[in-house]
Motif scaffolding. Structure first.
Motif, short mmCIF file in Angstrom:
data_model
loop_
_atom_site.label_atom_id
_atom_site.label_comp_id
_atom_site.label_asym_id
_atom_site.label_seq_id
_atom_site.Cartn_x
_atom_site.Cartn_y
_atom_site.Cartn_z
N VAL A 80 0.90 -1.18 0.00
CA VAL A 80 0.00 0.00 0.00
C VAL A 80 0.92 1.20 0.00
O VAL A 80 1.42 1.63 1.05
N GLY A 139 6.01 6.15 10.41
CA GLY A 139 4.98 5.41 9.71
C GLY A 139 4.03 4.76 10.71
O GLY A 139 4.15 4.97 11.92
N THR A 141 3.74 1.74 11.73
CA THR A 141 4.33 0.80 12.70
C THR A 141 4.66 1.54 14.00
O THR A 141 4.27 1.12 15.10
N HIS A 183 -2.84 -6.31 11.38
CA HIS A 183 -1.59 -6.20 10.63
C HIS A 183 -0.40 -6.65 11.49
O HIS A 183 -0.37 -6.39 12.69
N THR A 185 2.49 -5.57 11.93
CA THR A 185 3.32 -4.59 12.62
C THR A 185 2.77 -4.19 13.99
O THR A 185 3.51 -3.67 14.83
N GLN A 232 -9.02 -2.19 13.74
CA GLN A 232 -8.33 -1.73 12.53
C GLN A 232 -9.28 -1.14 11.51
O GLN A 232 -10.44 -1.52 11.41
N ALA A 263 -3.79 2.58 9.19
CA ALA A 263 -2.64 3.00 8.37
C ALA A 263 -3.10 3.64 7.06
O ALA A 263 -2.61 4.69 6.67
N PHE A 264 -4.04 2.99 6.39
CA PHE A 264 -4.60 3.63 5.19
C PHE A 264 -6.11 3.80 5.30
O PHE A 264 -6.67 4.81 4.89
N ASP A 290 -1.02 6.73 8.28
CA ASP A 290 0.17 7.10 7.51
C ASP A 290 -0.08 8.32 6.65
O ASP A 290 -1.18 8.50 6.11
N HIS A 292 2.42 8.66 4.21
CA HIS A 292 3.04 8.14 2.98
C HIS A 292 2.20 7.10 2.26
O HIS A 292 2.64 6.53 1.27
N LYS A 293 1.02 6.85 2.77
CA LYS A 293 0.10 6.02 1.99
C LYS A 293 -0.90 6.97 1.31
O LYS A 293 -0.58 7.57 0.29
C1 LIG Z 1 -3.02 -1.85 8.41
C2 LIG Z 1 -1.57 -1.51 8.44
N1 LIG Z 1 -0.97 -1.27 9.62
C3 LIG Z 1 0.33 -0.96 9.71
C4 LIG Z 1 1.12 -0.88 8.59
C5 LIG Z 1 2.57 -0.51 8.71
O1 LIG Z 1 2.73 0.77 8.21
P1 LIG Z 1 4.19 1.40 7.91
O2 LIG Z 1 4.79 0.48 6.89
O3 LIG Z 1 3.89 2.75 7.41
O4 LIG Z 1 4.96 1.40 9.18
C6 LIG Z 1 0.55 -1.13 7.33
C7 LIG Z 1 1.37 -1.10 6.11
O5 LIG Z 1 0.95 -1.45 5.02
C8 LIG Z 1 -0.83 -1.43 7.25
O6 LIG Z 1 -1.43 -1.63 6.08
#
Ligand SMILES: Cc1ncc(COP(=O)(O)O)c(C=O)c1O
Length: 466
Positions: A80, A139, A141, A183, A185, A232, A263-264, A290, A292-293
């Motif tokens: 993404v 980001g 994470t 996710h 992360t 989420q 995140a997105f 984010d 950057h997304k």
């Molecule tokens: C739902 C979700 N959470 C967390 C992340 C991690 O984001 P980042 O890579 O910006 O740290 C992503 C990355 O695609 C994501 O889609």
């Protein structure tokens, strides 16, 4: 080495960057040299002597360009990834050239002020509480990590424990409840915070990965100490958001902290048309998202948003004798993030919001979703292609033929044809092709080209199977 030579190199870098972006914006194909080829291109002993900036720049451009993944090309659907929009990149160039350390008001007055303004804009655009605080991080994470640190701090404070002072040794137990399709992360955040990536209660989800409220309610009713619930917005394969309108009251009633990894998906909340998908998300206690997304800023840019600024700062802020404390009316940038010295991300965030405005952001997010839906619609009518989960947002997952091998072969064929880029993902134990439409550069015309190219790749593969 003269300053002038370095400044000249900055000009060359700008020229090379502009030429690259001009070419990639209309590129018909997206081939990329391999990692091994790139290692071969750069491998050399440590240089014994320095070189002229112009030489360095030329070497860098010549050697690296073949291995630059075309993430900013219009038909790039991998992971993404936003577009690193030229306006955001330009603001980011200035950020680097100005050399600002974004951690402190005295060190960087403009960077600190623009961050304060951009923070307010983000809350407004995303429909989140105006009193919330925003940390500008690398980001999602780290945004998840920061938000969960605030959650840990506050939930333990409520039972009389000061985790910042005393750590987790002997602390009352905390429970972490998390959706089965969270996710990966988020688990890193839990790991960093000593909450344990495996010491969680997993809440069952539906066919699109949405948390089941009844399962959450049951888990919240169990004994075991204060709870942090991790929901989420934007499941990485399906784009689905948890049913916040039902989850928020459950968490409130149980006195739990609700964190949302958005995140997105949280950007759906910036669109009046898509807002029903994220209805109620503003009732959570913290949100990670984010830049950057979907905001299209360059890397790296994420936002840790916490409803209670006191909990946020308790988890993150620090003081040092050589750093003048901010006045009560001021927002100290380092008080909301784990780092002191860091990139001043407010400049590119401000520039991208200024570039698109409220309506432009909503239109762009809606357009991405319409493109994903259109590709899915076209491919659903192709024999042997399955749209695995109905498109809800911007994510589309496809299956080819009857097994993993046919799907992986089609992904390889698509990557070889290089009309677009799409990668593989695993969903419910099966390989799928994942199309993520998250770039402002992608158009509805690209949707047609994409669907045609994927169908052609599948026909090539299926011909070898029969
Ligand atoms: C739902 C979700 N959470 C967390 C992340 C991690 O984001 P980042 O890579 O910006 O740290 C992503 C990355 O695609 C994501 O889609």
């Amino acid at each position: 080495m003269s300053i002038e030579a370095g400044l000249d190199a900055m000009g060359r870098a700008a020229e090379a960057a502009i030429a690259y972006r001009r070419a990639i914006a209309t590129a018909e194909t997206t081939p990329t040299a391999s990692y091994a080829e790139m290692l071969a291109a750069f491998a050399a002993p440590v240089p014994e002597r320095g070189a002229e900036p112009a030489v360095i720049l030329d070497e860098l451009v010549t050697r690296a360009t073949p291995g630059i993944r075309a993430s900013t090309a219009p038909r790039f659907y991998g992971w993404v990834i936003g577009n690193s929009h030229p306006t955001g990149v330009a603001a980011d160039w200035l950020t680097s050239a100005w050399g600002q350390n974004g951690g402190n008001i005295l060190a960087a007055p403009a960077a600190s002020a623009i961050e304060a303004v951009a923070a307010g804009w983000l809350l407004d655009l995303l429909g989140l509480p105006a009193e919330a605080s925003v940390g500008f991080v690398t980001g999602a994470t780290i945004a998840n990590f920061v938000c969960l640190a605030a959650a840990r701090s506050e939930m333990l404070r409520r039972v009389g424990w000061d985790v910042e002072a005393d750590g987790l040794f002997g602390a009352p137990p905390l429970r972490v409840l998390i959706g089965a399709d969270a996710h990966a992360t988020v688990f890193s955040g839990l790991k960093f915070l000593g909450l344990g990536a495996q010491r969680v209660s997993t809440i069952a989800t539906d066919e699109a990965g949405r948390m089941l409220p009844a399962a959450l309610e049951q888990a919240l009713a169990e004994e075991g100490g204060p709870a942090i619930v991790i929901a989420q917005s934007g499941q990485i394969n399906t784009g689905a958001s948890d049913p916040f309108a039902e989850i928020v009251p459950l968490c409130r009633a149980a006195g739990a902290w609700l964190h949302v990894d958005g995140a997105f998906g949280l950007w759906a909340h910036a669109s009046p048309a898509l807002r029903p998908l994220t209805a109620g998300v503003e009732g959570a206690d913290s949100w990670a998202t984010d830049g950057h997304k979907w905001l299209q800023t360059p890397y790296d840019c994420g936002f840790a948003i916490v409803r209670d600024p006191v909990a946020h700062q308790r988890a993150m802020a620090f003081s040092a004798s050589y750093l003048p404390p901010a006045a009560d009316s001021e927002r100290e940038p380092s008080a909301f993030v784990p780092e002191l010295s860091r990139r001043a991300r407010g400049f590119s965030t401000w520039a991208m919001i200024r570039q698109m405005g409220r309506s432009g952001i909503a239109e762009m997010v809606e357009r991405c979703c319409a493109i994903a839906a259109r590709i899915g619609e076209r491919l659903a009518s192709e024999p042997g292609i399955t749209v695995v989960v109905p498109v809800e947002l911007n994510q589309l997952i496809l299956r080819f033929g009857d097994d993993d091998a046919a799907t992986l072969a089609t992904i390889a064929q698509v990557q070889k044809d290089a009309v677009l880029f799409a990668g593989a993902s695993s969903w419910r134990g099966q390989w799928v092709m994942r199309i993520s439409v998250s770039s402002a550069a992608t158009t509805l015309e690209d949707a047609e080209i994409t669907a045609t190219a994927i169908a052609a790749a599948w026909r090539t593969v299926s011909a070898t199977l029969s």
